[in-house]
Write a protein that holds these residues in place. Structure first.
Motif, mmCIF file in Angstrom:
data_model
loop_
_atom_site.group_PDB
_atom_site.id
_atom_site.type_symbol
_atom_site.label_atom_id
_atom_site.label_comp_id
_atom_site.label_asym_id
_atom_site.label_seq_id
_atom_site.Cartn_x
_atom_site.Cartn_y
_atom_site.Cartn_z
ATOM 1 N N TYR A 67 30.452 30.638 -12.517
ATOM 2 C CA TYR A 67 31.638 31.420 -12.870
ATOM 3 C C TYR A 67 31.450 32.883 -12.464
ATOM 4 N N LYS A 68 30.297 33.448 -12.805
ATOM 5 C CA LYS A 68 30.009 34.839 -12.468
ATOM 6 C C LYS A 68 29.959 35.033 -10.953
ATOM 7 N N VAL A 69 29.305 34.128 -10.260
ATOM 8 C CA VAL A 69 29.183 34.213 -8.803
ATOM 9 C C VAL A 69 30.559 34.106 -8.148
ATOM 10 N N ASN A 70 31.393 33.182 -8.617
ATOM 11 C CA ASN A 70 32.726 33.028 -8.030
ATOM 12 C C ASN A 70 33.559 34.291 -8.199
ATOM 13 N N SER A 71 33.412 34.958 -9.337
ATOM 14 C CA SER A 71 34.104 36.222 -9.557
ATOM 15 C C SER A 71 33.624 37.272 -8.556
ATOM 16 N N LEU A 72 32.324 37.314 -8.310
ATOM 17 C CA LEU A 72 31.758 38.270 -7.356
ATOM 18 C C LEU A 72 32.180 37.952 -5.923
ATOM 19 N N ILE A 73 32.331 36.670 -5.621
ATOM 20 C CA ILE A 73 32.811 36.261 -4.296
ATOM 21 C C ILE A 73 34.251 36.721 -4.110
ATOM 22 N N LYS A 74 35.084 36.500 -5.129
ATOM 23 C CA LYS A 74 36.493 36.911 -5.051
ATOM 24 C C LYS A 74 36.629 38.418 -4.852
ATOM 25 N N LYS A 75 35.710 39.179 -5.440
ATOM 26 C CA LYS A 75 35.757 40.637 -5.310
ATOM 27 C C LYS A 75 35.132 41.120 -3.994
ATOM 28 N N GLY A 76 34.508 40.192 -3.262
ATOM 29 C CA GLY A 76 33.970 40.537 -1.953
ATOM 30 C C GLY A 76 32.562 41.109 -1.950
ATOM 31 N N TYR A 77 31.820 40.930 -3.051
ATOM 32 C CA TYR A 77 30.471 41.489 -3.137
ATOM 33 C C TYR A 77 29.383 40.483 -2.759
ATOM 34 N N VAL A 78 29.721 39.199 -2.803
ATOM 35 C CA VAL A 78 28.757 38.128 -2.505
ATOM 36 C C VAL A 78 29.450 37.098 -1.640
ATOM 37 N N ARG A 79 28.665 36.432 -0.801
ATOM 38 C CA ARG A 79 29.172 35.264 -0.080
ATOM 39 C C ARG A 79 28.127 34.159 -0.176
ATOM 40 N N LYS A 80 28.603 32.945 -0.065
ATOM 41 C CA LYS A 80 27.700 31.791 -0.050
ATOM 42 C C LYS A 80 27.432 31.437 1.403
ATOM 43 N N VAL A 81 26.152 31.291 1.719
ATOM 44 C CA VAL A 81 25.748 30.970 3.089
ATOM 45 C C VAL A 81 25.004 29.640 3.061
ATOM 46 N N GLN A 82 25.452 28.711 3.893
ATOM 47 C CA GLN A 82 24.835 27.387 3.940
ATOM 48 C C GLN A 82 23.434 27.475 4.518
ATOM 49 N N SER A 83 22.509 26.792 3.876
ATOM 50 C CA SER A 83 21.119 26.778 4.326
ATOM 51 C C SER A 83 21.005 25.963 5.611
ATOM 52 N N PRO A 84 20.364 26.508 6.636
ATOM 53 C CA PRO A 84 20.178 25.733 7.867
ATOM 54 C C PRO A 84 19.198 24.572 7.679
ATOM 55 N N GLN A 85 18.273 24.710 6.714
ATOM 56 C CA GLN A 85 17.290 23.639 6.476
ATOM 57 C C GLN A 85 17.892 22.487 5.667
ATOM 58 N N ASP A 86 18.664 22.814 4.632
ATOM 59 C CA ASP A 86 19.281 21.791 3.783
ATOM 60 C C ASP A 86 20.764 22.122 3.694
ATOM 61 N N ARG A 87 21.565 21.425 4.464
ATOM 62 C CA ARG A 87 22.989 21.737 4.580
ATOM 63 C C ARG A 87 23.749 21.555 3.265
ATOM 64 N N ARG A 88 23.124 20.926 2.269
ATOM 65 C CA ARG A 88 23.769 20.767 0.955
ATOM 66 C C ARG A 88 23.585 22.014 0.098
ATOM 67 N N GLU A 89 22.673 22.888 0.502
ATOM 68 C CA GLU A 89 22.292 24.042 -0.300
ATOM 69 C C GLU A 89 22.966 25.314 0.225
ATOM 70 N N TYR A 90 23.411 26.152 -0.710
ATOM 71 C CA TYR A 90 24.023 27.426 -0.354
ATOM 72 C C TYR A 90 23.262 28.563 -1.034
ATOM 73 N N HIS A 91 23.033 29.622 -0.274
ATOM 74 C CA HIS A 91 22.348 30.801 -0.805
ATOM 75 C C HIS A 91 23.352 31.932 -0.981
ATOM 76 N N LEU A 92 23.093 32.748 -1.983
ATOM 77 C CA LEU A 92 23.955 33.892 -2.260
ATOM 78 C C LEU A 92 23.469 35.074 -1.431
ATOM 79 N N GLU A 93 24.386 35.699 -0.746
ATOM 80 C CA GLU A 93 24.055 36.836 0.109
ATOM 81 C C GLU A 93 24.966 37.996 -0.269
ATOM 82 N N VAL A 94 24.367 39.163 -0.466
ATOM 83 C CA VAL A 94 25.184 40.334 -0.786
ATOM 84 C C VAL A 94 25.900 40.796 0.478
ATOM 85 N N THR A 95 27.105 41.322 0.300
ATOM 86 C CA THR A 95 27.913 41.771 1.431
ATOM 87 C C THR A 95 27.713 43.263 1.682
#
Length: 152
Positions: A67-95
């Motif tokens: 919930y907190k992460v989704n709020s930060l994504i909507k505000k444009g401060y974080v994005r989810k980046v798909q892991s190249p090693q495990d395509r099911r996994e997403y990492h949080l990256e600051v913008t």
């Protein structure tokens, strides 16, 4: 006393950060709540964690973290980046938007570091760095930072 001197330095860094944050609130530039600011600092310090890694570190439930992460994504401060090693996994990256926001604390830290380098000899600075690394690596085992997270 060492304890008092350390507390003074730590407190001054915090207070400077709070002054800058509140100045931004006054100017209506800030769009992060206090809790969101803590979340962002944690995500940055953990160096691209997954939502579960963030939840585990913060000791909150994965749904609460999501919930907190989704709020930060909507505000444009974080994005989810798909892991190249495990395509099911997403990492949080600051913008870049957050990095611009974060610079209010890191720029002051850089300014103080420049003052330290100007005031003390190279040997004294190396000794200070050595002591701080020992404090961070050995004397603060409760909090682990990812490699490269303190290079900012």
């Amino acid at each position: 006393m060492l304890k008092d001197a350390f507390f003074d330095v730590y407190t001054k860094f915090k207070l400077h950060f709070y002054q800058e944050i509140f100045q931004r609130f006054q100017n209506r530039e800030a769009s992060l709540t206090t809790v969101e600011t803590f979340c962002m600092e944690t995500i940055q310090a953990l160096n691209n964690p997954t939502v579960n890694e963030f939840a585990t570190f913060m000791q909150i439930s994965p749904p609460n973290a999501a919930y907190k992460v989704n709020s930060l994504i909507k505000k444009g401060y974080v994005r989810k980046v798909q892991s190249p090693q495990d395509r099911r996994e997403y990492h949080l990256e600051v913008t870049q938007k957050y990095m611009d926001y974060y610079n209010i604390s890191s720029s002051y830290m850089r300014e103080v570091m420049e003052r330290i380098a100007a005031r003390f000899s190279t040997e004294e600075c190396k000794r200070l760095e050595e002591m701080l690394r020992i404090v961070s690596d050995e004397l603060m085992p409760e909090v682990r930072l990812s490699a490269g997270s303190s290079d900012s």
